[in-house]
Design a protein around this motif. Structure first.
Motif, PDB file in Angstrom:
ATOM      1  N   GLY A 238       0.816  -1.208   0.000  1.00 49.22           N
ATOM      2  CA  GLY A 238       0.000   0.000   0.000  1.00 49.22           C
ATOM      3  C   GLY A 238       0.848   1.255   0.000  1.00 49.22           C
ATOM      4  N   GLY A 239       1.974   1.224   0.714  1.00 49.66           N
ATOM      5  CA  GLY A 239       2.867   2.374   0.721  1.00 49.66           C
ATOM      6  C   GLY A 239       3.494   2.628  -0.637  1.00 49.66           C
ATOM      7  N   ALA A 240       3.862   1.558  -1.344  1.00 47.55           N
ATOM      8  CA  ALA A 240       4.413   1.728  -2.692  1.00 47.55           C
ATOM      9  C   ALA A 240       3.373   2.358  -3.619  1.00 47.55           C
ATOM     10  CB  ALA A 240       4.861   0.369  -3.234  1.00 47.55           C
ATOM     11  N   ALA A 241       2.107   1.938  -3.478  1.00 49.97           N
ATOM     12  CA  ALA A 241       1.040   2.546  -4.278  1.00 49.97           C
ATOM     13  C   ALA A 241       0.865   4.018  -3.927  1.00 49.97           C
ATOM     14  CB  ALA A 241      -0.269   1.784  -4.058  1.00 49.97           C
TER      15      ALA A 241
ATOM     16  N   VAL B  70       6.122  10.819   5.756  1.00 48.87           N
ATOM     17  CA  VAL B  70       6.301   9.736   6.725  1.00 48.87           C
ATOM     18  C   VAL B  70       6.800  10.249   8.065  1.00 48.87           C
ATOM     19  CG1 VAL B  70       6.710   8.068   4.887  1.00 48.87           C
ATOM     20  CG2 VAL B  70       8.663   9.176   5.976  1.00 48.87           C
ATOM     21  N   SER B  71       7.408  11.438   8.103  1.00 50.67           N
ATOM     22  CA  SER B  71       7.795  12.009   9.399  1.00 50.67           C
ATOM     23  C   SER B  71       6.567  12.215  10.278  1.00 50.67           C
ATOM     24  CB  SER B  71       8.515  13.344   9.191  1.00 50.67           C
ATOM     25  OG  SER B  71       9.713  13.171   8.476  1.00 50.67           O
TER      26      SER B  71
ATOM     27  N   LEU C 189      11.699   5.736  16.924  1.00 52.42           N
ATOM     28  CA  LEU C 189      12.907   6.566  16.890  1.00 52.42           C
ATOM     29  C   LEU C 189      13.789   6.210  15.698  1.00 52.42           C
ATOM     30  CD1 LEU C 189      13.821   6.650  20.691  1.00 52.42           C
ATOM     31  CD2 LEU C 189      12.907   8.515  19.296  1.00 52.42           C
ATOM     32  N   LEU C 190      13.879   4.905  15.383  1.00 52.90           N
ATOM     33  CA  LEU C 190      14.665   4.503  14.225  1.00 52.90           C
ATOM     34  C   LEU C 190      14.056   5.057  12.939  1.00 52.90           C
ATOM     35  CD1 LEU C 190      17.057   2.864  13.170  1.00 52.90           C
ATOM     36  CD2 LEU C 190      15.565   0.851  13.091  1.00 52.90           C
ATOM     37  N   ALA C 191      12.728   5.093  12.881  1.00 49.42           N
ATOM     38  CA  ALA C 191      12.069   5.654  11.697  1.00 49.42           C
ATOM     39  C   ALA C 191      12.361   7.141  11.568  1.00 49.42           C
ATOM     40  CB  ALA C 191      10.564   5.411  11.781  1.00 49.42           C
TER      41      ALA C 191
ATOM     42  N   LEU D 195       4.268   2.128   9.706  1.00 51.09           N
ATOM     43  CA  LEU D 195       5.687   1.964   9.386  1.00 51.09           C
ATOM     44  C   LEU D 195       5.883   1.046   8.181  1.00 51.09           C
ATOM     45  CD1 LEU D 195       7.252   1.737  12.947  1.00 51.09           C
ATOM     46  CD2 LEU D 195       7.493   3.585  11.298  1.00 51.09           C
ATOM     47  N   GLY D 196       5.024   0.022   8.054  1.00 50.92           N
ATOM     48  CA  GLY D 196       5.084  -0.798   6.847  1.00 50.92           C
ATOM     49  C   GLY D 196       4.773   0.015   5.615  1.00 50.92           C
ATOM     50  N   MET D 197       3.759   0.878   5.719  1.00 51.93           N
ATOM     51  CA  MET D 197       3.427   1.754   4.602  1.00 51.93           C
ATOM     52  C   MET D 197       4.564   2.730   4.310  1.00 51.93           C
ATOM     53  SD  MET D 197      -0.032   4.046   4.090  1.00 51.93           S
ATOM     54  CE  MET D 197      -1.041   2.586   3.821  1.00 51.93           C
ATOM     55  N   ILE D 198       5.195   3.215   5.376  1.00 48.66           N
ATOM     56  CA  ILE D 198       6.333   4.116   5.205  1.00 48.66           C
ATOM     57  C   ILE D 198       7.445   3.427   4.408  1.00 48.66           C
ATOM     58  CG2 ILE D 198       8.267   5.153   6.485  1.00 48.66           C
ATOM     59  CD1 ILE D 198       6.140   5.858   8.642  1.00 48.66           C
TER      60      ILE D 198
END
Length: 356
Positions: free
Chosen positions: A44-47, A140-141, A172-174, A289-292
Motif C-alpha cells: 500500500g505504501g508503494a502505491a 512519513v515524518s 525513533l529509528l524511523a 511503518l510498513g506503509m512508510i
C-alpha cells in the motif's frame, strides 16, 4: 432427584465455554504472525508513492485543487461500482448503524476521508515541486510521530497498544531514517520549507488509518463501509474547496496530459483498502511503518525514472533500510493486540446470523 441434578450440573459447567463474549471473538487466532499484513502495508505504501507522483503531475496542468477533486471523485466512483460485486454489505451497514446508535462508534469516526482528501491536496500542491523522495520523507515524518500517539491512545481498533520500549525504538529509528536523507540533501532549507504541508498530511494519515479501522471493526470486519465513507467525505471536502476557489478566482484551464496522470484515484483505492485491512491486525504504528517502508522503497524506484541524482538516491536507500528495520521492531510476530474496551457490536445485533 439425581436425574434432575445432572442436567443442572451440565448446564452450569457448559455455560462458560459457550459464552466467550465479544472480546474473545476479536482476538487473533493463535500462531498467526503479522508478516502478511505487514507485507500488505508495504505494498500500500508503494502505491501511495506512485499516487503522489501521479497527482503531482496532474496538478501541474489542471491546478492542484482540480487534480485533488478529480482523484477523489474517481476513487469514489470505483468504490461505488464495487458494491455491485460484493456480498455481505447489508449486514455490514446494519452493524455500523447499530454501533452509531449505541454510541460505541461516534460520527467523527466516519470522517477519515477528510484527512485523505487533505493528503491528496498536498500531493497536488507539493509533490511535483519536492520530488518523490523528499515528499515521501516529509509525509512519513508526520505519519511516524503520530502513529505512536494514535496507537498509545487507542484511537484505532481494539485495545490501546502501549508505547513499549520496542515500539519506541522502532519509532525513533524511523525518525532517524527520515532525518538522514533530508539533512544530507544539498537544498535542505528549501526542502524543509516546502515539507510542512506533507508533514501535516502524514499526521492526518495516521489518524485516518485509526478511525477507518474503527469503522471496519464496527461493520463486522467488512472493509467496504470504511472505504466508501473515506472517499465520500474526501470528495465532499474537495468539492467544497473547488466552490470556494471558483468564488475567489477563476479556475485554471486544464491542459492536456498523458492518460496515466489521471489514474491517481485508482491508486488511492489500493492505499485505503490496504490500510483498512492491515490496521485491524498489527495496529496503526506498525501498519504505518510498513506503509512508510513501501513509500520510501517506491520513491527510491521512481527516482531514477524522474531524473533524481544518484547521490540523493543513495541516501534515500539507507533511509529505506532503516525504515524496514523500524517496521520490524514495531510489529514483532508475537505482539498482538489484546481485547480492549471497544467491543464490536456484531454479535449483539438483531440481524446477526440472519443477514436481513
Amino acid at each position: 432427584m439425581p436425574s434432575s441434578r445432572t442436567p443442572r450440573s451440565r448446564l452450569h459447567h457448559a455455560e462458560p465455554a459457550t459464552s466467550p463474549g465479544p472480546p474473545a471473538a476479536a482476538a487473533l487466532p493463535p500462531g498467526r504472525s503479522g508478516a502478511l499484513p505487514l507485507a500488505g502495508s508495504v505494498a500500500g505504501g508503494a502505491a501511495l508513492a506512485l499516487e503522489s507522483v501521479v497527482n503531482g503531475r496532474l496538478g501541474e496542468h489542471t491546478g492542484s485543487v482540480s487534480a485533488a477533486a478529480w482523484s477523489n471523485t474517481l476513487s469514489l466512483c470505483v468504490a461505488a461500482a464495487a458494491a455491485l460485486f460484493l456480498t455481505g454489505l447489508r449486514p455490514a451497514f446494519a452493524a455500523l448503524s447499530a454501533a452509531l446508535r449505541s454510541r460505541a462508534l461516534r460520527p467523527w469516526h466516519c470522517l477519515g476521508g477528510l484527512a485523505g482528501g487533505s493528503m491528496v491536496l498536498t500531493q497536488a500542491l507539493t509533490a511535483a515541486a519536492l520530488g518523490p523522495a523528499p515528499y515521501t520523507l516529509a509525509l512519513v515524518s508526520g505519519q511516524t510521530l503520530c502513529g505512536v500517539a494514535v496507537d498509545h491512545l487507542g484511537l484505532g481498533p481494539g485495545a490501546p497498544r502501549r508505547a513499549t520500549r520496542r515500539r519506541l525504538a522502532g519509532g525513533l529509528l524511523a525518525v532517524c531514517a527520515v532525518a538522514f536523507p533530508v539533512l544530507a540533501a544539498p537544498d535542505a532549507d528549501h526542502t524543509v520549507a516546502l515539507a510542512v504541508l506533507p508533514f501535516l498530511a502524514g499526521c492526518a494519515l495516521s489518524w485516518q488509518m485509526a478511525v477507518n479501522g474503527r469503522v471496519d471493526e464496527a461493520a463486522g470486519k467488512h472493509p467496504y463501509p470504511a472505504v466508501l465513507f473515506s472517499f465520500a467525505t474526501g470528495t465532499a471536502l474537495m468539492a467544497a474547496a473547488l466552490v470556494v476557489l471558483a468564488s475567489l478566482s477563476e479556475l485554471p484551464a486544464p491542459r492536456s496530459g498523458p492518460l496515466w496522470h489521471y489514474t491517481g484515484g485508482l491508486l488511492g483505492c489500493v492505499v485505503v483498502l490496504s490500510a483498512v485491512l492491515t490496521v485491524r491486525r498489527i495496529g496503526v504504528l506498525a501498519a504505518g511503518l510498513g506503509m512508510i517502508s513501501g513509500q520510501v522503497l517506491g520513491s527510491l524506484a521512481l527516482g531514477p525514472l524522474l531524473g533524481e541524482p544518484p547521490a540523493h538516491q543513495g541516501t534515500v536507500a539507507v533511509g529505506a533500510l532503516l525504515l524496514i528495520g523500524a517496521a520490524v521492531l514495531a510489529a514483532p510476530a508475537g505482539d498482538r493486540p489484546r481485547p480492549g474496551p471497544f467491543t464490536p457490536p456484531v454479535a449483539e445485533h438483531p440481524f446477526d446470523g440472519r443477514g436481513k
